[in-house]
Design a protein around this motif. Structure first.
Motif, PDB file in Angstrom:
ATOM      1  N   PHE A   1      38.646  10.585  -5.650  1.00  0.00           N
ATOM      2  CA  PHE A   1      39.033  11.627  -6.682  1.00  0.00           C
ATOM      3  C   PHE A   1      38.637  13.064  -5.925  1.00  0.00           C
ATOM      4  O   PHE A   1      37.776  13.024  -4.985  1.00  0.00           O
ATOM      5  CB  PHE A   1      37.774  11.507  -7.555  1.00  0.00           C
ATOM      6  N   MET A   2      39.373  14.088  -6.286  1.00  0.00           N
ATOM      7  CA  MET A   2      39.056  15.324  -5.673  1.00  0.00           C
ATOM      8  C   MET A   2      38.642  16.311  -6.650  1.00  0.00           C
ATOM      9  O   MET A   2      39.244  16.458  -7.852  1.00  0.00           O
ATOM     10  CB  MET A   2      40.247  15.887  -4.712  1.00  0.00           C
ATOM     11  N   GLN A   3      37.677  17.305  -6.257  1.00  0.00           N
ATOM     12  CA  GLN A   3      37.435  18.246  -7.243  1.00  0.00           C
ATOM     13  C   GLN A   3      37.598  19.344  -6.409  1.00  0.00           C
ATOM     14  O   GLN A   3      37.475  19.796  -5.259  1.00  0.00           O
ATOM     15  CB  GLN A   3      35.610  18.150  -7.308  1.00  0.00           C
ATOM     16  N   THR A  14      50.386   8.498  -5.564  1.00  0.00           N
ATOM     17  CA  THR A  14      49.561   9.382  -6.829  1.00  0.00           C
ATOM     18  C   THR A  14      50.413   8.673  -7.996  1.00  0.00           C
ATOM     19  O   THR A  14      51.388   7.980  -7.876  1.00  0.00           O
ATOM     20  CB  THR A  14      50.055  10.623  -6.664  1.00  0.00           C
ATOM     21  N   GLY A  15      50.132   9.160  -9.118  1.00  0.00           N
ATOM     22  CA  GLY A  15      50.513   8.644 -10.220  1.00  0.00           C
ATOM     23  C   GLY A  15      51.622   9.721 -10.808  1.00  0.00           C
ATOM     24  O   GLY A  15      51.706  10.009 -11.937  1.00  0.00           O
ATOM     25  N   HIS A  16      52.212  10.449  -9.858  1.00  0.00           N
ATOM     26  CA  HIS A  16      53.688  11.381 -10.309  1.00  0.00           C
ATOM     27  C   HIS A  16      54.546  10.584 -10.916  1.00  0.00           C
ATOM     28  O   HIS A  16      54.976   9.429 -10.240  1.00  0.00           O
ATOM     29  CB  HIS A  16      53.881  12.255  -9.161  1.00  0.00           C
ATOM     30  N   VAL A  35      45.645   8.350 -17.294  1.00  0.00           N
ATOM     31  CA  VAL A  35      46.150   7.097 -17.252  1.00  0.00           C
ATOM     32  C   VAL A  35      47.187   6.681 -16.182  1.00  0.00           C
ATOM     33  O   VAL A  35      47.558   5.687 -15.742  1.00  0.00           O
ATOM     34  CB  VAL A  35      46.497   6.792 -18.713  1.00  0.00           C
ATOM     35  N   ASP A  36      47.945   7.806 -15.670  1.00  0.00           N
ATOM     36  CA  ASP A  36      49.025   7.644 -14.878  1.00  0.00           C
ATOM     37  C   ASP A  36      48.400   7.269 -13.413  1.00  0.00           C
ATOM     38  O   ASP A  36      49.022   6.166 -12.900  1.00  0.00           O
ATOM     39  CB  ASP A  36      49.934   8.890 -14.579  1.00  0.00           C
ATOM     40  N   SER A  37      47.469   7.853 -12.979  1.00  0.00           N
ATOM     41  CA  SER A  37      46.821   7.477 -11.703  1.00  0.00           C
ATOM     42  C   SER A  37      46.230   6.090 -11.767  1.00  0.00           C
ATOM     43  O   SER A  37      46.263   5.403 -10.680  1.00  0.00           O
ATOM     44  CB  SER A  37      45.993   8.480 -11.160  1.00  0.00           C
ATOM     45  N   SER A  38      45.573   5.852 -12.843  1.00  0.00           N
ATOM     46  CA  SER A  38      45.037   4.393 -13.137  1.00  0.00           C
ATOM     47  C   SER A  38      46.048   3.399 -12.879  1.00  0.00           C
ATOM     48  O   SER A  38      45.701   2.179 -12.481  1.00  0.00           O
ATOM     49  CB  SER A  38      44.352   4.236 -14.473  1.00  0.00           C
ATOM     50  N   VAL A  53      44.731   5.894  -3.277  1.00  0.00           N
ATOM     51  CA  VAL A  53      45.418   6.466  -4.542  1.00  0.00           C
ATOM     52  C   VAL A  53      44.638   7.673  -4.987  1.00  0.00           C
ATOM     53  O   VAL A  53      43.366   7.764  -4.994  1.00  0.00           O
ATOM     54  CB  VAL A  53      45.379   5.476  -5.749  1.00  0.00           C
ATOM     55  N   GLY A  54      45.403   8.968  -5.426  1.00  0.00           N
ATOM     56  CA  GLY A  54      44.368  10.093  -5.839  1.00  0.00           C
ATOM     57  C   GLY A  54      44.180   9.489  -7.179  1.00  0.00           C
ATOM     58  O   GLY A  54      45.036   9.450  -8.278  1.00  0.00           O
ATOM     59  N   VAL A  55      42.979   9.221  -7.598  1.00  0.00           N
ATOM     60  CA  VAL A  55      42.567   8.960  -8.995  1.00  0.00           C
ATOM     61  C   VAL A  55      42.013   9.979  -9.665  1.00  0.00           C
ATOM     62  O   VAL A  55      41.037  10.758  -9.461  1.00  0.00           O
ATOM     63  CB  VAL A  55      41.324   7.812  -8.913  1.00  0.00           C
ATOM     64  N   SER A  56      42.628  10.745 -10.597  1.00  0.00           N
ATOM     65  CA  SER A  56      42.275  11.790 -11.516  1.00  0.00           C
ATOM     66  C   SER A  56      41.470  11.609 -12.519  1.00  0.00           C
ATOM     67  O   SER A  56      41.259  12.566 -13.397  1.00  0.00           O
ATOM     68  CB  SER A  56      43.613  12.461 -11.928  1.00  0.00           C
ATOM     69  N   GLY A  57      41.350  10.136 -12.860  1.00  0.00           N
ATOM     70  CA  GLY A  57      40.923   9.842 -14.235  1.00  0.00           C
ATOM     71  C   GLY A  57      41.553  10.018 -15.530  1.00  0.00           C
ATOM     72  O   GLY A  57      41.359   9.949 -16.622  1.00  0.00           O
ATOM     73  N   ASP A  96      59.518  13.430 -15.643  1.00  0.00           N
ATOM     74  CA  ASP A  96      60.057  13.600 -14.442  1.00  0.00           C
ATOM     75  C   ASP A  96      59.096  14.717 -13.698  1.00  0.00           C
ATOM     76  O   ASP A  96      59.127  16.079 -14.127  1.00  0.00           O
ATOM     77  CB  ASP A  96      61.553  13.960 -14.077  1.00  0.00           C
ATOM     78  N   GLN A  97      58.379  14.707 -12.759  1.00  0.00           N
ATOM     79  CA  GLN A  97      57.689  15.796 -11.872  1.00  0.00           C
ATOM     80  C   GLN A  97      58.085  16.203 -10.513  1.00  0.00           C
ATOM     81  O   GLN A  97      57.462  16.661  -9.746  1.00  0.00           O
ATOM     82  CB  GLN A  97      56.125  15.195 -11.822  1.00  0.00           C
ATOM     83  N   SER A  98      59.480  15.672 -10.243  1.00  0.00           N
ATOM     84  CA  SER A  98      59.983  16.137  -9.059  1.00  0.00           C
ATOM     85  C   SER A  98      59.713  17.395  -8.655  1.00  0.00           C
ATOM     86  O   SER A  98      59.926  18.028  -7.556  1.00  0.00           O
ATOM     87  CB  SER A  98      61.450  15.594  -8.586  1.00  0.00           C
TER      88      SER A  98
HETATM   89  N1  LIG Z   1      41.399  15.359  -9.415  1.00  0.00           N
HETATM   90  C1  LIG Z   1      42.147  14.471  -8.875  1.00  0.00           C
HETATM   91  N2  LIG Z   1      41.863  13.664  -7.901  1.00  0.00           N
HETATM   92  C2  LIG Z   1      42.573  12.900  -7.115  1.00  0.00           C
HETATM   93  N3  LIG Z   1      43.883  12.777  -7.346  1.00  0.00           N
HETATM   94  C3  LIG Z   1      44.589  13.659  -8.391  1.00  0.00           C
HETATM   95  C4  LIG Z   1      43.439  14.544  -9.055  1.00  0.00           C
HETATM   96  N4  LIG Z   1      44.378  15.381  -9.904  1.00  0.00           N
HETATM   97  C5  LIG Z   1      45.618  14.724  -9.611  1.00  0.00           C
HETATM   98  N5  LIG Z   1      45.740  13.753  -8.990  1.00  0.00           N
HETATM   99  C6  LIG Z   1      46.911  12.779  -8.523  1.00  0.00           C
HETATM  100  O1  LIG Z   1      48.058  13.739  -8.814  1.00  0.00           O
HETATM  101  C7  LIG Z   1      48.841  12.957  -9.849  1.00  0.00           C
HETATM  102  C8  LIG Z   1      49.643  13.701 -10.638  1.00  0.00           C
HETATM  103  O2  LIG Z   1      48.708  14.777 -11.095  1.00  0.00           O
HETATM  104  P1  LIG Z   1      48.775  15.542 -12.716  1.00  0.00           P
HETATM  105  O3  LIG Z   1      47.723  16.441 -12.603  1.00  0.00           O
HETATM  106  O4  LIG Z   1      50.098  15.766 -12.677  1.00  0.00           O
HETATM  107  O5  LIG Z   1      48.386  14.445 -13.407  1.00  0.00           O
HETATM  108  P2  LIG Z   1      48.966  13.547 -14.652  1.00  0.00           P
HETATM  109  O6  LIG Z   1      50.465  13.495 -14.523  1.00  0.00           O
HETATM  110  O7  LIG Z   1      48.372  13.995 -15.862  1.00  0.00           O
HETATM  111  O8  LIG Z   1      48.332  12.158 -13.997  1.00  0.00           O
HETATM  112  P3  LIG Z   1      47.228  11.280 -14.533  1.00  0.00           P
HETATM  113  O9  LIG Z   1      47.249  10.766 -15.830  1.00  0.00           O
HETATM  114  O10 LIG Z   1      46.842  10.264 -13.443  1.00  0.00           O
HETATM  115  O11 LIG Z   1      46.037  12.343 -14.431  1.00  0.00           O
HETATM  116  C9  LIG Z   1      47.754  12.101 -10.395  1.00  0.00           C
HETATM  117  O12 LIG Z   1      48.354  11.033 -10.902  1.00  0.00           O
HETATM  118  C10 LIG Z   1      47.027  11.782  -9.143  1.00  0.00           C
HETATM  119  O13 LIG Z   1      47.358  10.653  -8.609  1.00  0.00           O
END
Ligand SMILES: Nc1ncnc2c1ncn2[C@@H]1O[C@H](COP(=O)(O)OP(=O)(O)OP(=O)(O)O)[C@@H](O)[C@H]1O
Length: 372
Positions: free
Chosen positions: A34-36, A122-124, A14-17, A8-12, A146-148
């Motif tokens: 997590f990617m920087q 991902t939390g899209h 709430v959606d990806s959590s 899972v792409g964890v961005s920190g 919606d993020q499509s």
């Molecule tokens: N820095 C990151 N590292 C890993 N995954 C990421 C990162 N930024 C975004 N993603 C992935 O892409 C998804 C959509 O990113 P977006 O920037 O739209 O964030 P978001 O809708 O605010 O979601 P979140 O609440 O998870 O940050 C995230 O839910 C996550 O799974």
């Protein structure tokens, strides 16, 4: 579908959590990555460190492995250089569209595979399903989230390896699940704006890369009404940031950007947010990308968005031999902007899309003909 590791792409956020939470609850072998994508420039605005700390905390809470990678070089080459080139050319790009294609569903996917995963999540707010022998990209159920639109450049190979665990949920439910599971991100504010700019001033950020170049602001009729700092700092339909005083013979109504002549460095404005100079019925695009791999037909009716936060507009699409689109809308559209993406939908399904190259807005046509 459920065998093997999923990353899972964890961005920190709430959606990806919650995406990770749902996969853990489903009994999957889950890890977080997590990617920087941006080097901290020391301005103190970069939230990357806080986000990283939150991502670590979420993985800790869920008891899943945490990985972290720096893709700043790939992001610079694959997204940011193009972003600057587009602004320099007077267009208004959408870096999030490119980030999904070049980073999240390419570099990230490759890295996930290197870490032994077969699939990514991902939390899209979007959904993917299999229908009629192919993968479909569908809108997220929460229409307001919606993020499509940002994902329309994905293809069959990427969708086959991707899951969107929260795409069927409304945002309020995502927050509730996060709170209930005591995830450390449950009350975190949604991120806004372009990820590498964050909350800082957009023009100030851009000026570090595209230095100011003063020029005239004119009305469409040619009257000089002010000065701008660089046409690339403005986008069609924009009202803010225009220094225009009282203009003789004109009412004291707000002015809007209705055109940019990049070569002559002139910004054109008109009064009224609904100015006819801002409207167009047809757009031409760069070659399109199709989620299914091919268009449904060479001529078809569907709906389209020319910006992320926009209602779906009925239109007719013609696909040229070179893959470019001519999209004709049933009703005139306001401020269709070169550089943004036109994204096509058949009901819930996102068909694909393309970068907008030009429109038949009257001023744009004149400027184009003059340049030719
Ligand atoms: N820095 C990151 N590292 C890993 N995954 C990421 C990162 N930024 C975004 N993603 C992935 O892409 C998804 C959509 O990113 P977006 O920037 O739209 O964030 P978001 O809708 O605010 O979601 P979140 O609440 O998870 O940050 C995230 O839910 C996550 O799974």
């Amino acid at each position: 579908m459920s065998g093997g590791r999923i990353i899972v792409g964890v961005s920190g956020g709430v959606d990806s959590s919650v995406a990770a939470l749902l996969l853990v609850r489903a009994g999957r072998d889950v890890a977080g990555l997590f990617m920087q994508n941006w080097e901290d420039d020391g301005s103190g605005d970069c939230r990357a460190e806080d986000d990283r700390r939150d991502a670590v905390a979420v993985c800790g809470r869920l008891g899943i492995p945490f990985f972290s990678r720096n893709f700043a070089k790939e992001y610079w080459a694959g997204v940011f250089e193009h972003f600057l080139a587009e602004y320099r050319a007077g267009r208004t790009p959408n870096p999030d569209v490119l980030c999904n294609r070049e980073i999240k569903f390419k570099t990230f996917l490759d890295e996930a595979r290197a870490l032994g995963a077969e699939r990514i999540a991902t939390g899209h707010y979007a959904r993917v399903d299999r229908h009629g022998g192919r993968w479909r990209l569908l809108r997220g159920v929460d229409a307001g989230k919606d993020q499509s639109y940002f994902l329309h450049q994905l293809g069959q190979a990427q969708l086959a390896a991707t899951e969107f665990p929260i795409g069927h949920l409304p945002k309020a439910e995502v927050r509730r699940l996060a709170r209930e599971a005591a995830l450390p991100t449950h009350a975190k504010k949604d991120s806004t704006g372009i990820c590498f700019i964050g909350e800082r001033d957009f023009r100030g950020f851009l000026a570090q890369y595209l230095p100011a170049r003063r020029g005239e602001i004119r009305t469409v009729e040619g009257q000089r009404v002010g000065e701008h700092e660089g046409v690339f700092y403005y986008t069609l339909g924009q009202r803010e940031g225009l220094q225009i005083g009282g203009v003789r013979g004109r009412p004291a109504a707000p002015w809007y950007v209705v055109g940019k002549d990049v070569a002559a460095n002139v910004l054109y404005v008109d009064q009224g947010s609904d100015s006819p100079w801002l409207h167009s019925s047809t757009l031409m695009s760069e070659p399109a990308h199709w989620v299914a791999g091919a268009p449904p037909a060479t001529r078809f009716e569907c709906t389209a968005k020319t910006r992320y936060r926009q209602a779906d507009e009925p239109c007719t699409v013609r696909v040229g031999d070179d893959g470019r689109l001519a999209v004709r809308f049933d009703a005139p559209q306001r401020a269709v902007t070169p550089g943004q993406s036109v994204v096509l939908y058949a009901g819930e399904e996102c068909l694909g899309g393309a970068v907008i190259e030009s429109t038949d807005a009257p001023l744009e046509r004149q400027l184009r003909e003059r340049a030719a």
